[in-house]
Design a protein around this motif. Structure first.
Motif, PDB file in Angstrom:
ATOM      1  N   GLU A 186     -52.011 -14.276  42.418  1.00  5.48           N
ATOM      2  CA  GLU A 186     -51.426 -13.337  43.134  1.00  5.48           C
ATOM      3  C   GLU A 186     -50.887 -12.028  42.505  1.00  5.48           C
ATOM      4  O   GLU A 186     -50.828 -10.925  42.627  1.00  5.48           O
ATOM      5  CB  GLU A 186     -50.147 -14.070  43.908  1.00  5.48           C
ATOM      6  CG  GLU A 186     -50.221 -13.811  45.306  1.00  5.48           C
ATOM      7  CD  GLU A 186     -49.178 -14.724  46.070  1.00  5.48           C
ATOM      8  OE1 GLU A 186     -48.009 -14.590  46.120  1.00  5.48           O
ATOM      9  OE2 GLU A 186     -49.872 -15.721  46.454  1.00  5.48           O
ATOM     10  N   GLN A 187     -50.422 -12.671  41.186  1.00  3.99           N
ATOM     11  CA  GLN A 187     -49.735 -11.555  40.348  1.00  3.99           C
ATOM     12  C   GLN A 187     -50.756 -10.639  39.730  1.00  3.99           C
ATOM     13  O   GLN A 187     -50.480  -9.153  39.978  1.00  3.99           O
ATOM     14  CB  GLN A 187     -48.920 -12.089  39.180  1.00  3.99           C
ATOM     15  CG  GLN A 187     -47.615 -12.679  39.563  1.00  3.99           C
ATOM     16  CD  GLN A 187     -46.620 -12.374  38.423  1.00  3.99           C
ATOM     17  OE1 GLN A 187     -46.925 -12.591  37.245  1.00  3.99           O
ATOM     18  NE2 GLN A 187     -45.339 -12.270  38.692  1.00  3.99           N
ATOM     19  N   ILE A 188     -51.701 -11.107  39.402  1.00  2.45           N
ATOM     20  CA  ILE A 188     -52.843 -10.217  39.045  1.00  2.45           C
ATOM     21  C   ILE A 188     -53.301  -9.146  40.156  1.00  2.45           C
ATOM     22  O   ILE A 188     -53.558  -8.099  40.152  1.00  2.45           O
ATOM     23  CB  ILE A 188     -54.144 -11.098  38.613  1.00  2.45           C
ATOM     24  CG1 ILE A 188     -53.702 -11.831  37.360  1.00  2.45           C
ATOM     25  CG2 ILE A 188     -55.147 -10.060  38.293  1.00  2.45           C
ATOM     26  CD1 ILE A 188     -55.122 -12.713  36.808  1.00  2.45           C
ATOM     27  N   ARG A 189     -53.500  -9.548  41.300  1.00  2.00           N
ATOM     28  CA  ARG A 189     -53.615  -8.918  42.424  1.00  2.00           C
ATOM     29  C   ARG A 189     -52.582  -7.924  42.745  1.00  2.00           C
ATOM     30  O   ARG A 189     -53.049  -6.548  43.154  1.00  2.00           O
ATOM     31  CB  ARG A 189     -53.873  -9.821  43.842  1.00  2.00           C
ATOM     32  CG  ARG A 189     -54.533  -9.348  44.908  1.00  2.00           C
ATOM     33  CD  ARG A 189     -53.474  -9.015  46.260  1.00  2.00           C
ATOM     34  NE  ARG A 189     -52.438  -9.697  46.338  1.00  2.00           N
ATOM     35  CZ  ARG A 189     -51.276  -9.656  46.381  1.00  2.00           C
ATOM     36  NH1 ARG A 189     -50.689  -8.082  46.071  1.00  2.00           N
ATOM     37  NH2 ARG A 189     -50.412 -10.194  46.504  1.00  2.00           N
ATOM     38  N   ALA A 190     -51.371  -8.383  42.742  1.00  3.37           N
ATOM     39  CA  ALA A 190     -50.418  -7.291  43.098  1.00  3.37           C
ATOM     40  C   ALA A 190     -50.401  -6.384  41.906  1.00  3.37           C
ATOM     41  O   ALA A 190     -50.121  -5.110  42.021  1.00  3.37           O
ATOM     42  CB  ALA A 190     -48.894  -8.003  43.034  1.00  3.37           C
ATOM     43  N   GLN A 191     -50.742  -6.856  40.701  1.00  2.00           N
ATOM     44  CA  GLN A 191     -50.783  -5.937  39.682  1.00  2.00           C
ATOM     45  C   GLN A 191     -51.727  -4.770  39.862  1.00  2.00           C
ATOM     46  O   GLN A 191     -51.931  -3.526  39.345  1.00  2.00           O
ATOM     47  CB  GLN A 191     -50.896  -6.606  38.344  1.00  2.00           C
ATOM     48  CG  GLN A 191     -49.888  -6.196  37.361  1.00  2.00           C
ATOM     49  CD  GLN A 191     -48.374  -6.014  37.753  1.00  2.00           C
ATOM     50  OE1 GLN A 191     -47.711  -6.817  38.462  1.00  2.00           O
ATOM     51  NE2 GLN A 191     -48.160  -4.601  37.898  1.00  2.00           N
TER      52      GLN A 191
END
Ligand code: ATP
Ligand code: MG
Length: 585
Positions: free
Chosen positions: A294-299
């Protein structure tokens, strides 16, 4: 994709000195990941141990180790975040300074084409995006990516069936997200471009408030602002819609992955391949990938924004000044000769092909110490000649020489010191009169300032300032009248002691007292220097040794003033007869 290469290319020079810190960050980051992978193994042993009915003596050490590992992992996580921010900001602060320096050295044409608001957004806004990029890149993308890979390795070790299924699933999920990301990227680029335009526009309007209000252009400006906003909103909506797609896709993917784990887990437990502890372990590991993914996606979205910023910073960095390379010849002291050698000049650089030539093949040679009155109708190119002498622009053809040195052979800082210019509108800073006179150079002692004022016979002007040298001025015209501002500018130049002075006289009429002050100050200013006086008044012209008349960018007359005045066929005597105020003002 994430513009990692471009980023590092842009920042290699700045990151190199930080190498030890980057290495430390790597160690801390991978330490965090190792500990994160270790903890679920402890839980697995704990569950299996409990189910086998082992007592507290076996389980309590496991529980304590679990807690210690958890605390250590959090501490390392904080440390790595600190390090990443620190490195990101240190590197980009240097870039900020360099970029500012670079922009300050670009030619006048560039600065006329870019509003100050736009430059602030590009130097500060875009680079802030870059510093965020570094911390986000290291912690959220590299860190989390490594964590996901670590989890996959652990799953393969646990059971190849689980390992294989989760690997395939993760690869598919990444593929889907990358695809969506491709759609979202160009939308963000458009938003950033419009934002820069909007800030530029606002900056321009704020700078021009006085003129806009006075001319009743308010509604027009509002309409233009409206037009930008109207483009901005739909772009923003499209940008965020792309983001929403990515967000909802992750949730669906997460639901799918949980289902796969439960189905596989119950089957493998049923046939006796996995213990309950192992099933939990698998579930826990897959759960652990959720947050990083999810963090990679948000990033992705932030990093993409940074991609646009990187491209723009790079573009600004590689914008070359139109000024030719700087030489290193120094210019001699004392009065300087000024020579134009077949100079042809146009402001526009032919981007649209239709560059209008402002100076046509202009040649003249002014001996050191001479004062030349430069005359010509409005728009004939007088101020342009002044700008070429001070090297704000470079001629397209021909050479400008000062003291025999071509402007591009000269050392720029040295050169600028030897040329002084007072323009039609004097720019003042929001600071004391003293700072305005010395350009914030504290090394100039008060005695010298007072001496300069005295030698220019401006004591009465100084006495008229409420707090003397410490009087605070406003920015822009400083709350001074045009005449007072000119007097200040004269003192400023006098302190620099240049060899050539260019006076672009204000065409506005002044009261006789101020005019007399200015006349005398100019006399003192020009003593022992070469002077080029762009004159609108007869009074100023009578001081000149020579007269140069421009017409539509061509020299039509150049000679000794006394001789031209005596020759009844000269343009100059024509001007004197008709009254030059009427012709030139
Ligand atoms: P004035 O007596 O009104 O001050 P001037 O003789 O100083 O006039 P310049 O300012 O040298 O005239 O302008 C000469 C020509 O160059 C004009 O046609 C003007 O429109 C054009 N010009 C001046 N400044 C620029 C600029 N920054 N960009 C493009 N064209 C310019
Ligand atoms: Mg002018």
């Amino acid at each position: 994709m994430i513009p990692v290469r471009a980023y590092f290319l842009l920042l290699t020079d700045y990151l190199r000195p930080l190498r030890p810190r980057v290495a430390l960050l790597g160690v801390v980051l991978f330490g965090t990941i190792g500990l994160q992978l270790l903890n679920p193994q402890l839980i697995k042993r704990f569950i299996d141990g409990a189910l086998e009915g082992r007592g507290g003596s076996a389980l309590i050490p496991l529980a304590v180790t679990f807690m210690l590992v958890a605390v250590a992992q959090q501490t390392l996580a904080i440390w790595s975040t600190y390090l990443a921010e620190d490195i990101g900001w240190t590197a980009t602060n240097h870039l900020r300074a360099n970029l500012t320096d670079h922009v300050l050295h670009l030619d006048m044409g560039f600065h006329k084409g870019h509003s100050s608001g736009e430059l602030i957004e590009r130097i500060d806004g875009d680079i802030t995006a870059l510093s965020n990029f570094f911390s986000a890149m290291m912690i959220k993308v590299v860190g989390n990516g490594a964590l996901v890979i670590g989890v996959l390795v652990m799953l393969w070790l646990e059971s190849w069936i689980v390992g294989l299924s989760v690997t395939i699933f993760t690869a598919l999920a990444l593929g889907v997200m990358t695809g969506l990301h491709r759609v979202a990227v160009p939308r963000w680029k458009a938003i950033r471009a419009t934002a820069a335009e909007a800030f530029g526009f606002v900056g321009e309007v704020v700078e021009g408030t006085e003129d806009i209000t006075a001319n009743g252009a308010g509604p027009y400006m509002e309409e233009r602002f409206d037009e930008i906003q109207r483009r901005w909103l739909p772009q923003t909506i499209r940008g965020w819609m792309g983001w929403a797609w990515m967000w909802s896709t992750t949730i669906i993917l997460y639901g799918l992955s949980t289902s796969i784990v439960f189905i596989l887990g119950s089957w493998l437990f049923g046939i006796g391949t996995l213990t309950i502890g192992s099933v939990y372990l698998v579930f826990h590991y897959v759960e652990m990938t959720r947050h990083p993914m999810e963090q990679i996606r948000a990033q992705m979205e932030d990093l993409q924004k940074a991609g646009a910023a990187i491209a723009r910073v790079d573009e600004l960095m590689t914008t070359q000044t139109k000024l030719k390379a700087e030489g290193d010849r120094s210019i001699s002291d004392g009065a300087l000769s000024v020579e134009f050698d077949n100079v042809t000049f146009a402001y526009a650089d032919g981007d649209d092909g239709a560059d209008e030539i402002v100076l046509h093949d202009v040649s003249f040679d002014i001996a050191p110490g001479r004062v030349v009155g430069l005359l010509g109708r409005t728009g004939s190119g007088k101020s342009t000649i002044a700008r070429l002498i001070t090297r704000l622009y470079e001629p397209q053809a021909g050479t400008v020489r000062l003291g025999g040195v071509a402007t591009w052979d000269a050392h720029v800082a040295d050169f600028r010191k030897r040329v002084g210019m007072v323009t039609q509108d004097v720019q003042l800073f929001r600071a004391s009169v003293r700072d305005n006179l010395t350009f914030f150079n504290n090394a100039i002692p008060e005695d010298r300032i007072l001496d300069a004022i005295h030698r220019l016979e401006l004591d009465s002007w100084l006495a008229s300032l409420p707090n003397g040298l410490d009087t605070l001025l406003e920015s822009g015209s400083g709350g001074l009248s045009a005449g007072q501002a000119q007097l200040l500018a004269f003192t400023r130049i006098f302190l620099e002691d240049p060899g050539v002075i260019v006076l672009d006289e204000a065409s506005s009429r002044l009261d006789p007292a101020t005019e007399a002050l200015i006349e005398r100050a100019v006399d003192h200013l020009l003593e022992g220097r070469t002077g080029i006086v762009i004159a609108h008044r007869l009074g100023t012209v009578t001081r000149a040794d020579d007269i140069l008349i421009l017409d539509e960018g061509r020299v039509v007359e150049f000679g000794k003033r006394s001789m031209l005045a005596a020759d009844p066929d000269s343009r100059f005597s024509d001007l004197l007869a008709t009254g030059m105020e009427e012709v030139l003002a």
